[in-house]
Enzyme design. Structure first.
Site, PDB file in Angstrom:
ATOM      1  N   ARG A 103      -9.744  -7.913   3.589  1.00 53.96           N
ATOM      2  CA  ARG A 103      -8.619  -7.486   4.425  1.00 53.96           C
ATOM      3  C   ARG A 103      -8.645  -5.973   4.619  1.00 53.96           C
ATOM      4  O   ARG A 103      -8.482  -5.466   5.735  1.00 53.96           O
ATOM      5  CB  ARG A 103      -7.319  -7.921   3.771  1.00 53.96           C
ATOM      6  CG  ARG A 103      -6.034  -7.659   4.573  1.00 53.96           C
ATOM      7  CD  ARG A 103      -4.853  -8.257   3.797  1.00 53.96           C
ATOM      8  NE  ARG A 103      -3.580  -8.119   4.488  1.00 53.96           N
ATOM      9  CZ  ARG A 103      -2.726  -7.116   4.318  1.00 53.96           C
ATOM     10  NH1 ARG A 103      -3.020  -6.123   3.489  1.00 53.96           N
ATOM     11  NH2 ARG A 103      -1.563  -7.094   4.967  1.00 53.96           N
TER      12      ARG A 103
ATOM     13  N   SER B 155       3.669  -6.637   2.598  1.00 50.23           N
ATOM     14  CA  SER B 155       2.338  -6.567   3.205  1.00 50.23           C
ATOM     15  C   SER B 155       1.294  -7.124   2.249  1.00 50.23           C
ATOM     16  O   SER B 155       1.322  -8.309   1.927  1.00 50.23           O
ATOM     17  CB  SER B 155       2.043  -5.133   3.647  1.00 50.23           C
ATOM     18  OG  SER B 155       0.886  -5.079   4.454  1.00 50.23           O
ATOM     19  N   LEU B 156       0.353  -6.300   1.731  1.00 52.84           N
ATOM     20  CA  LEU B 156      -0.644  -6.835   0.806  1.00 52.84           C
ATOM     21  C   LEU B 156       0.021  -7.450  -0.422  1.00 52.84           C
ATOM     22  O   LEU B 156      -0.550  -8.350  -1.072  1.00 52.84           O
ATOM     23  CB  LEU B 156      -1.634  -5.742   0.373  1.00 52.84           C
ATOM     24  CG  LEU B 156      -1.223  -4.799  -0.756  1.00 52.84           C
ATOM     25  CD1 LEU B 156      -1.614  -5.342  -2.128  1.00 52.84           C
ATOM     26  CD2 LEU B 156      -1.815  -3.434  -0.568  1.00 52.84           C
TER      27      LEU B 156
ATOM     28  N   HIS C 149      -0.292  -3.501  11.009  1.00 55.49           N
ATOM     29  CA  HIS C 149       0.801  -4.339  11.502  1.00 55.49           C
ATOM     30  C   HIS C 149       1.184  -4.040  12.952  1.00 55.49           C
ATOM     31  O   HIS C 149       2.357  -3.854  13.283  1.00 55.49           O
ATOM     32  CB  HIS C 149       2.025  -4.219  10.588  1.00 55.49           C
ATOM     33  CG  HIS C 149       1.740  -4.673   9.186  1.00 55.49           C
ATOM     34  ND1 HIS C 149       1.463  -5.984   8.873  1.00 55.49           N
ATOM     35  CD2 HIS C 149       1.632  -3.982   8.021  1.00 55.49           C
ATOM     36  CE1 HIS C 149       1.225  -6.079   7.574  1.00 55.49           C
ATOM     37  NE2 HIS C 149       1.316  -4.876   7.041  1.00 55.49           N
TER      38      HIS C 149
ATOM     39  N   GLN D 161       0.830  -1.207   0.000  1.00 54.89           N
ATOM     40  CA  GLN D 161       0.000   0.000   0.000  1.00 54.89           C
ATOM     41  C   GLN D 161       0.865   1.258   0.000  1.00 54.89           C
ATOM     42  O   GLN D 161       1.928   1.298   0.629  1.00 54.89           O
ATOM     43  CB  GLN D 161      -0.921  -0.009   1.217  1.00 54.89           C
ATOM     44  CG  GLN D 161      -2.142   0.854   1.039  1.00 54.89           C
ATOM     45  CD  GLN D 161      -3.262   0.469   1.980  1.00 54.89           C
ATOM     46  OE1 GLN D 161      -3.362  -0.676   2.399  1.00 54.89           O
ATOM     47  NE2 GLN D 161      -4.101   1.408   2.332  1.00 54.89           N
TER      48      GLN D 161
ATOM     49  N   GLN E 181       0.363 -12.050   9.775  1.00 55.83           N
ATOM     50  CA  GLN E 181       0.885 -10.861   9.097  1.00 55.83           C
ATOM     51  C   GLN E 181       0.079  -9.601   9.409  1.00 55.83           C
ATOM     52  O   GLN E 181       0.613  -8.500   9.420  1.00 55.83           O
ATOM     53  CB  GLN E 181       0.886 -11.142   7.577  1.00 55.83           C
ATOM     54  CG  GLN E 181       1.627 -10.134   6.741  1.00 55.83           C
ATOM     55  CD  GLN E 181       0.839  -9.769   5.506  1.00 55.83           C
ATOM     56  OE1 GLN E 181      -0.284  -9.295   5.594  1.00 55.83           O
ATOM     57  NE2 GLN E 181       1.435  -9.996   4.354  1.00 55.83           N
TER      58      GLN E 181
END
Length: 312
Positions: A119, A94-95, A203, A9, A252
């Site tokens: 998500r 991440s994503l 996170h 992101q 995660q």
């Protein structure tokens, strides 16, 4: 040895994917399939904006994935190559880990899009707007960043969210704690602290409701074994077992993105070329994290794809 890597992101921008879709039917198919999977005109939002709607987490996450996978699919279909024939590992920030898993066949495209929509919505809903914050610490290593976060917490959540490279660490937690940390950076020899324009504190433990939501979503949509191992964000090590991948994707959500260590792990295994699909974000982090001489390639446009094909 080569790794295909996928951005997270913050890499979204109005206009993303538009030129690629105009140039390739294979790219258009990806964007259409994602639109159908989500029941929304996401590609129109990617192409035309408005920016504030594209930046919303629930839109940005599937959009970034769709753009990266469209780029890869054009490479594969127009170039007649396969991921497993050209990459030894995949990884994503991440994503981007979902993009990597989609690229490696662990999830199909429609499922990946729906998982990322879930998500994004779950991460946004986990913490009321204004309660959490994130900040980038520039000129900070991981140990110094964690000491600062611990000192600033004062009973609230404040922890390292992203260990991006040796000079950039992102912290996440309660807004007051993160703001205290930014105010204290000079005391810890850190060059600068910058509050990030994000809508939720990703996170960190405040994301536990989103982790629970993803556990349910992944239980209903379990991954298959990927064609090549994925370097998991939370362990910074390769994994191919589908059940372990599913568990790590849940971890995660609240866990640290260990990108610097992931680069080191790939380099140690023997990766010398990192090919980033759909962005120019991870390449500089890779260069700063690698201990030796590695090559980074960014693939966004048809020209980039054609240039890469000549070297594969």
């Amino acid at each position: 040895m080569r790794a295909f890597i996928f951005p997270g992101q913050g890499s979204q921008a109005v206009g993303m994917g538009k030129a690629l879709a105009e140039a390739s039917a294979h790219a258009r198919e990806v964007f259409q399939e994602v639109d159908e999977a989500l029941g929304q005109h996401l590609f129109k939002l990617m192409s035309e904006g408005p920016d504030d709607q594209l930046t919303l987490t629930e839109n940005a996450q599937p959009a970034i994935m769709a753009n990266a996978i469209a780029t890869l699919r054009v490479l594969e279909r127009d170039g007649g190559v396969t991921l497993s024939g050209k990459a030894a590992y995949v990884a994503g920030h991440s994503l981007g880990e979902y993009s990597a898993l989609c690229a490696a066949g662990a999830f199909d495209l429609a499922t990946t899009a729906r998982l990322l929509k879930t998500r994004g919505q779950a991460m946004q809903a986990a913490v009321p707007v204004g309660v959490g914050a994130m900040a980038a610490l520039l000129g900070a290593d991981i140990d110094t960043a964690q000491k600062l976060a611990d000192a600033a917490a004062e009973g609230e959540v404040c922890t390292v969210a992203n260990d991006n490279d040796p000079s950039q660490v992102v912290i996440s937690g309660h807004k007051g704690a993160v703001e205290r940390a930014v105010a204290m950076v000079k005391d810890y020899g850190i060059k600068r602290g910058v509050l990030l324009p994000v809508s939720a504190p990703f996170h960190c433990p405040l994301m536990q409701p989103a982790a629970d939501a993803m556990a349910d979503a992944l239980s209903a949509n379990p991954p298959a074994a990927p064609l090549v191992p994925v370097i998991a964000n939370v362990t910074a090590s390769p994994v191919s077992d589908a059940d372990i991948i599913s568990n790590l994707l849940v971890e995660q959500v609240t866990g640290r993105v260990r990108w610097r260590e992931s680069v080191g792990a790939m380099e140690e295994i023997g990766v010398t070329q990192f090919v980033e699909f759909g962005g120019k974000v991870l390449g500089p982090m890779v260069k700063r994290s690698a201990s030796g001489d590695v090559e980074t390639v960014s693939v966004i446009s048809m020209d980039d794809i054609e240039a890469l094909l000549k070297t594969l």
